[in-house]
Design a protein around this motif. Structure first.
Motif, PDB file in Angstrom:
ATOM      1  N   HIS A  79      43.409   0.642 -23.383  1.00  0.00           N
ATOM      2  CA  HIS A  79      44.140  -0.543 -22.943  1.00  0.00           C
ATOM      3  C   HIS A  79      45.462  -0.584 -23.683  1.00  0.00           C
ATOM      4  CE1 HIS A  79      44.866  -5.032 -22.969  1.00  0.00           C
ATOM      5  NE2 HIS A  79      44.851  -4.730 -21.700  1.00  0.00           N
ATOM      6  N   TYR A  80      46.543  -0.841 -22.954  1.00  0.00           N
ATOM      7  CA  TYR A  80      47.869  -0.883 -23.548  1.00  0.00           C
ATOM      8  C   TYR A  80      48.452  -2.257 -23.265  1.00  0.00           C
ATOM      9  CZ  TYR A  80      46.553   3.862 -22.464  1.00  0.00           C
ATOM     10  OH  TYR A  80      45.834   5.022 -22.295  1.00  0.00           O
ATOM     11  N   GLY A 100      48.198  -2.541 -19.423  1.00  0.00           N
ATOM     12  CA  GLY A 100      48.076  -1.223 -18.820  1.00  0.00           C
ATOM     13  C   GLY A 100      46.751  -0.567 -19.146  1.00  0.00           C
ATOM     14  N   TYR A 101      46.397   0.448 -18.343  1.00  0.00           N
ATOM     15  CA  TYR A 101      45.136   1.158 -18.493  1.00  0.00           C
ATOM     16  C   TYR A 101      45.278   2.525 -17.821  1.00  0.00           C
ATOM     17  CZ  TYR A 101      45.230  -1.164 -14.026  1.00  0.00           C
ATOM     18  OH  TYR A 101      45.647  -1.652 -12.801  1.00  0.00           O
ATOM     19  N   PRO A 102      44.533   3.537 -18.281  1.00  0.00           N
ATOM     20  CA  PRO A 102      44.626   4.856 -17.655  1.00  0.00           C
ATOM     21  C   PRO A 102      44.002   4.869 -16.268  1.00  0.00           C
ATOM     22  CG  PRO A 102      43.075   4.893 -19.501  1.00  0.00           C
ATOM     23  CD  PRO A 102      43.640   3.522 -19.428  1.00  0.00           C
ATOM     24  N   VAL A 103      44.678   5.559 -15.348  1.00  0.00           N
ATOM     25  CA  VAL A 103      44.185   5.741 -13.977  1.00  0.00           C
ATOM     26  C   VAL A 103      44.434   7.194 -13.616  1.00  0.00           C
ATOM     27  CG1 VAL A 103      44.390   5.036 -11.568  1.00  0.00           C
ATOM     28  CG2 VAL A 103      44.786   3.364 -13.374  1.00  0.00           C
ATOM     29  N   THR A 105      45.777  10.612 -13.900  1.00  0.00           N
ATOM     30  CA  THR A 105      46.857  11.167 -14.720  1.00  0.00           C
ATOM     31  C   THR A 105      48.014  10.195 -14.878  1.00  0.00           C
ATOM     32  OG1 THR A 105      47.857  12.219 -12.804  1.00  0.00           O
ATOM     33  CG2 THR A 105      46.298  13.543 -14.099  1.00  0.00           C
ATOM     34  N   ALA A 106      47.833   8.945 -14.474  1.00  0.00           N
ATOM     35  CA  ALA A 106      48.875   7.917 -14.562  1.00  0.00           C
ATOM     36  C   ALA A 106      48.382   6.752 -15.421  1.00  0.00           C
ATOM     37  CB  ALA A 106      49.238   7.415 -13.168  1.00  0.00           C
ATOM     38  N   ILE A 107      49.273   5.812 -15.656  1.00  0.00           N
ATOM     39  CA  ILE A 107      48.912   4.545 -16.295  1.00  0.00           C
ATOM     40  C   ILE A 107      49.214   3.452 -15.287  1.00  0.00           C
ATOM     41  CG2 ILE A 107      49.494   2.890 -18.102  1.00  0.00           C
ATOM     42  CD1 ILE A 107      49.977   5.205 -19.996  1.00  0.00           C
ATOM     43  N   GLY A 108      48.204   2.693 -14.944  1.00  0.00           N
ATOM     44  CA  GLY A 108      48.381   1.556 -14.055  1.00  0.00           C
ATOM     45  C   GLY A 108      48.534   0.309 -14.891  1.00  0.00           C
ATOM     46  N   GLY A 109      49.115  -0.722 -14.329  1.00  0.00           N
ATOM     47  CA  GLY A 109      49.258  -1.935 -15.105  1.00  0.00           C
ATOM     48  C   GLY A 109      49.761  -3.109 -14.309  1.00  0.00           C
ATOM     49  N   THR A 110      49.753  -4.253 -14.970  1.00  0.00           N
ATOM     50  CA  THR A 110      50.219  -5.500 -14.381  1.00  0.00           C
ATOM     51  C   THR A 110      51.250  -6.120 -15.306  1.00  0.00           C
ATOM     52  OG1 THR A 110      48.040  -5.852 -13.427  1.00  0.00           O
ATOM     53  CG2 THR A 110      49.502  -7.744 -13.494  1.00  0.00           C
TER      54      THR A 110
END
Length: 125
Positions: A79-80, A100-103, A105-110
């Motif tokens: 968690h970022y 943010g959170y890992p998805v 090979t990417a980082i997804g986030g709000t």
């Protein structure tokens, strides 16, 4: 050498380089970029947003504006979180957050602020 062989060799080298990229769940360090996608309100979607994870520091810049959200990171976290609280009108707090959170090979986030809510998919640069 034949042109077809060279094309295949270059393609294999490229695929090998891509497959060796660590995923953010095990190695999130570096610079990640992507564009915000507004879910509600008015968000800074015109420019690229960036997330930098270095050492114990997380820095998120939404839409390359003057706001810099900061947080801390401990190795192994999934968690970022970065936040910034400024004074708004009438001295009311103006709080901005990035979760943010890992998805893959990417980082997804709000990204949220009093004026907007947006999601983003960030790729490593």
């Amino acid at each position: 050498m034949r042109p077809a062989f060279l094309t295949c060799l270059v393609s294999l080298c490229t695929l090998g380089a891509c497959s060796s990229l660590p995923d953010p769940a095990s190695d999130p360090y570096g610079l990640w970029t992507g564009k915000l996608v507004t879910e509600q309100g008015v968000c800074p979607t015109g420019d690229i947003s960036s997330l930098r994870i270095r050492g114990h520091e997380v820095v998120f810049n939404p839409g390359m504006n003057t706001s810099t959200l900061r947080g801390t990171y401990e190795k192994g976290q999934q968690h970022y979180l970065a936040e910034l609280t400024d004074k708004g009108m009438n001295d009311t707090p103006y709080r901005q957050t990035f979760n943010g959170y890992p998805v893959g090979t990417a980082i997804g986030g709000t990204y949220t602020s009093p004026r907007c809510r947006a999601h983003v998919s960030l790729i490593r640069r």
